[in-house]
Each structure stands twice: as C-alpha cells, then as structure tokens.
Design a protein around this motif. Structure first.
Motif, PDB file in Angstrom:
ATOM      1  N   SER A 194       0.821  -1.210   0.000  1.00 25.67           N
ATOM      2  CA  SER A 194       0.000   0.000   0.000  1.00 25.67           C
ATOM      3  C   SER A 194       0.858   1.264   0.000  1.00 25.67           C
ATOM      4  N   TRP A 195       1.327   1.643  -1.170  1.00 30.23           N
ATOM      5  CA  TRP A 195       2.080   2.886  -1.280  1.00 30.23           C
ATOM      6  C   TRP A 195       1.092   4.050  -1.313  1.00 30.23           C
TER       7      TRP A 195
ATOM      8  N   VAL B 127       6.430   1.359   9.522  1.00 32.80           N
ATOM      9  CA  VAL B 127       7.407   1.244   8.428  1.00 32.80           C
ATOM     10  C   VAL B 127       6.727   1.159   7.058  1.00 32.80           C
ATOM     11  N   ASP B 128       5.640   0.393   6.974  1.00 33.54           N
ATOM     12  CA  ASP B 128       5.064   0.081   5.663  1.00 33.54           C
ATOM     13  C   ASP B 128       4.585   1.268   4.818  1.00 33.54           C
ATOM     14  N   PRO B 129       3.855   2.221   5.392  1.00 31.50           N
ATOM     15  CA  PRO B 129       3.276   3.234   4.491  1.00 31.50           C
ATOM     16  C   PRO B 129       4.305   3.995   3.648  1.00 31.50           C
TER      17      PRO B 129
END
Lengths: 308, 246
Positions: free
Chosen positions: A60-61, B53-55
């Motif tokens: 999910s960018w 961290v992910d976004p």
C-alpha cells in the motif's frame, strides 16, 4: 551532555564531502539505470508491466506515487526522461535540494509501478535519497557551490542552526541506515549454518542468477580458501563494522574492506547496482578532514609530477 | 571556516532536542523492524512496527537477511497455436529464464527485464511448494475450460490453507497474463491456449564441488494445466512485441 549534543548538531555541517560523493553516486545510479533500461522501459515499468498488477497492489504505497501508473505513451516517456534529468542534476549538484526531492519522488513512483523488477539496492537507495533531501548535499563538488562562489553569498532560506541540525541529523540517519544493514545482516548470517561453516558464498556463485562469469571463474569459486575467506570476511567486517568506525585507522581499514567486498559482489555476482548504492553510502563515513587531506595529497603528487 | 550556528533561544534548543528525539525513535523502530526476533522486538510487536514502516519506508527484511541462493529456477512457456484453417498445434517449450540469463551473461549491470522470468519462477515455485500434494494435482490437471473461481474452490476444498491458495491464484493469474502477452508476440498465428511450467534445481553439496556441477542436476518441475489466452490491450501488447521480436 545534552548541551554538547546540541552544540554538535547545530555547529558545523558534518561529512559534507562524503554527502557530496553519495549524492553524485546516487544521481549517477538513477540516471544510468534508466538509460540502461530505456529500450525496454514500457515493458519493464509501463503498460507492458500491467500483468504484474496483483503484486503491485499488494503493497500500500501512498496514492501520490501513482504518477507512472497513470501515464502511458509519450507522457510516460516524458516523465521517464525528466527522471533521468533530475538524476543528472542531482549528480552534478544543480538546484541540489529540489533535485533530490524530485529524484526521490520520480524514482519512487517508477519503482511503485512495477515492484516485481525491484532490486536489492532499491530499499537502501530510497531511504538514503529521502535523508539526502534534508542535507546540504550541494555544499561541496557541485555546480551550486561554484555558482555561489562566483555570485557571492546568498541569503539562506533557513537559519544556520536549523539548517545544520537538519543536515547533521540526516547524516546520522544515513550512517544508522548503513550500520543497520551491516550489523543486521551479520546477525542474520550468524543464525545460518552455511554462513557459520564458511561455505555460504559458494552456493549463489554456482547458480545462473549470481554467476555471470561462471564458465571462466568456476575453478576459483570451487577453491575452499577463496570461499571460506569470502564468507568469514563478510561476517567479521559486517559484525564489527560499528566498532571499527570508532578509531580512524580501523575505520579506513573497514571502509577499504567493505568497499572491496561490494566491488567483488557487484562485479562477480552481477549485482553492481546494489554494490554501488552501498559504496555511495559508505563514503559518508569518511570525515571531511580525511577528504581534505586526501585531496591535498593528490594535489601535491600532481604538482610534484608537473615540476619533475 | 567552520560554521557556528548556536541556537540561543530556549525554544530553538527545545526544537533541536525534539528533532533529535524523533530521529532516535525513527532509528530504533527501523532497527527493530529489520532485526531478527528478540524480546524487545516481540514487545513492540510486528504489526505495530509494520504500521509505522510500511506506508512510506517499506524496508524489507530481505535488505539485511542474506538468504543464501541455493537454487536455479526455470520458467517455461508454450502455446497452442492455430495457423490459418489448420488444427491448433502446441509449440515447443521456450525457457524464458535461460534466455534472460543468456542475455545478462558477462554483463555486470543487466537491464531489469532479465529479472522477470526468474521472479515469476521463484514465486510460482514457492506457492506450489506451499500447496498440498492433492492441490498440486488439481493445478497439474486443470484445463483451459475451468474458470478461476472453480479452480480456487477446488483447491480450497482439497486443503485447509485459504491464504496459500489465494497467493497461488494471484501468481497463476500473473503468469497466465505474462505468458499470454509473451506468446502472442512470439508465435505467428492465433494463440488459442497456453501453458507454463516452473522448475527448480539445487546446487550440489559443497563437499561434491569438484565432481558435480549444478548443470548435472535435473530440475524438479511443477506443471500447470492449459490456460485460456488472456487478451491484453494494444498498449500492453506493443511493449512485448518490441521486446520479444527485437
């Protein structure tokens, strides 16, 4: 102690030569990668890559990075060329901060359009590019610096203490990134049997994916001292990297070893791009004083040769 | 000349301290994210770390985890082609991985296209190893006339691993689309159906390095049934034509 830390953060901008070298190498990597991939750009990242949508959507960018996904045909080419141009501007240090921000945005948007062809160096590259945006990366060896020297001082946009703080904190983050990669990698290696018994390097070198020179170098790859030496050297250098950084002579040894290791990985395993990213980041660990001394030494050598 | 930019006001010093604290917290979170399992990492929790961290940062553990590459992998494609009025005939298998490796040989900076077949092979192999033997049989015997929904239902019925099935279905779909576009560019005539298979062979043990090379080892193949051709848009097909036909 807090006072000293504040003084350190807000005083001199640190590693300005190292950051400049990192900036040049990262700019070169972005521009050269896109030039190398130019003939297959639509197949790799454009409309031809739409079949990889399932993987693309699994991460999910943020939606503002959708630029290359939305473009096709000539508009895609235009954005691709603009990315190359910003990479080159970053390399030569013209409008450095803006170039860093734009390179980060465009490069990341391209990556997001097909993560399936992402390489090992991409994660480190995008993190370091992000941090570079906060540094004064155009202070040395840049067209910005030349222009400023010619035109005279320009009134800075930010107060000196704030600009220095951002720069130095970003330098700390870059160093943290590289140390984290090395030490983290060493810890993972220590958990693996093949790394502990000194044979880990042997296996990838036998595969097609990591042995572009296999036919020529197979006898070397099969030699026990070469394999054990490379395997243990990688663990030792990475594990003790932060300790070696504390003392100048050992820091130089660590940087030489780690650069040699990356050149070896890059050339012999066909992953030059990842290696270049790591070498670029390592350059920040060379202090300004060492760069100045090195440059003086080179200048003296040249003068001596001319006068001889 | 060194710069001296001491912040003099208390709010300036507080701002510098605050920024330094933020940097310390950010560094600690990234470090924990990439570190092997430890009591501190477990305390913070993988989900909490991922939510930070992910976004934006999406640092993969692969960046630091030196998973040793023990295997060579192969992704092969063939098609059922109808030429004119003749009956549709299967083509020979084309090893796309081999083609990529050949093109990248002696090149320390190969183009990224040469990663595609290998990545497909790796992911398909992984998803097949994750399936139960009975589920692999369903995959092997599947037909072009089967709908993807029916195949997913059959796989779910044969095992108790819906996440694994979902992952397999995603890569099957990607491989079908990729192979269709590739086959349309590669072979003259009408592509009626297509098929792909993936193989994996392991590097011989270190102790056998002088007697056995990886080329002496046979691939372990996973075959997939025939799939109906995926019709890509003209924009999607055109880059394949340029790449495949040169």
């Amino acid at each position: 102690m807090i006072g000293q830390a504040i003084e350190w953060l807000t005083g001199d901008k640190r590693s300005t030569y190292g950051v400049a070298v990192t900036r040049m190498i990262l700019g070169f990597i972005v521009a050269s990668q896109l030039i190398v991939n130019w003939p297959d750009r639509h197949y790799t990242w454009g409309d031809g890559a739409n079949w990889s949508e399932q993987v693309r959507n699994s991460k999910s960018w943020p939606s503002f990075l959708d630029l290359f996904k939305r473009l096709d045909g000539h508009m895609f080419d235009l954005a691709y060329i603009v990315t190359i141009i910003f990479g080159l501007l970053l390399m030569v240090g013209l409008y450095t901060r803006a170039s860093a921000v734009m390179t980060l945005f465009l490069w990341l948007s391209l990556y997001v359009s097909n993560p399936f062809v992402g390489s090992g160096g991409d994660a480190v590259l995008r993190m370091v590019l992000l941090y570079i945006c906060f540094t004064d990366a155009g202070r040395q060896w840049s067209l910005d610096a030349r222009l400023q020297a010619r035109r005279g001082g320009v009134r800075p946009l930010m107060p000196g203490w704030f600009s220095a703080t951002l720069h130095n904190l970003a330098v700390i983050l870059i160093i943290h990134q590289v140390v984290m990669v090395y030490v983290g990698s060493a810890f993972w290696k220590l958990q693996s049997t093949v790394w502990r018994d000194g044979t880990a390097v042997y296996f990838p070198l036998q595969t097609d994916a990591y042995s572009p020179w296999n036919d020529w170098l197979h006898p070397v790859y099969a030699a026990a001292p070469v394999i054990a030496g490379a395997t243990y050297m990688a663990i030792v250098v990475q594990l003790f990297f932060p300790v070696l950084l504390l003392y100048r002579p050992t820091r130089m040894v660590a940087l030489l070893l780690v650069t040699g290791m990356h050149l070896g990985i890059g050339i012999f395993m066909g992953i030059l791009y990842f290696s270049l990213v790591m070498i670029a980041v390592d350059m920040i660990l060379v202090s300004d004083r060492s760069w100045v001394r090195g440059l003086e030494w080179l200048r003296n050598q040249r003068n001596r040769r001319i006068s001889a | 000349m060194p710069d001296v930019h001491e912040p003099v006001r208390p709010w300036q010093r507080r701002l510098v301290t605050g920024l330094a604290l933020l940097v310390a917290i950010h560094s600690a979170l990234l470090m924990l994210w990439l570190a092997p399992s430890s009591p501190i990492r477990d305390l913070v929790g993988s989900r909490n770390l991922a939510s930070y961290v992910d976004p934006y940062f999406q640092q993969d553990v692969d960046t630091v985890d030196p998973s040793v590459q023990f295997v060579d992998e192969s992704f092969q494609v063939r098609a059922l082609v109808k030429d004119g009025t003749a009956k549709a005939k299967p083509t020979k298998w084309v090893d796309l991985t081999k083609e990529d490796v050949h093109d990248a040989r002696f090149n320390p900076n190969p183009a990224r296209v040469h990663l595609i077949a290998r990545r497909l092979a790796t992911n398909l192999n992984r998803s097949m190893f994750a399936l139960e033997p009975q589920q692999r049989k369903i995959v092997r015997e599947s037909k072009a006339s089967d709908s993807t929904t029916a195949r997913a239902a059959a796989l779910n019925e044969a095992g108790d691993n819906p996440a694994v099935v979902q992952n397999y279905m995603a890569y099957d779909q990607m491989a079908t689309q990729f192979a269709s576009l590739y086959a349309t560019s590669k072979w003259e005539g009408t592509i009626v159906q297509l098929q792909f298979k993936v193989g994996r062979r392991s590097v011989p043990e270190y102790s056998k390095r002088h007697d056995t090379k990886i080329e002496d080892i046979d691939y372990l193949w996973f075959s997939f049934g025939w799939r109906p051709r995926f019709h890509g848009s003209l924009e999607a097909q055109s880059p394949f034509d340029k790449y495949v036909r040169g």
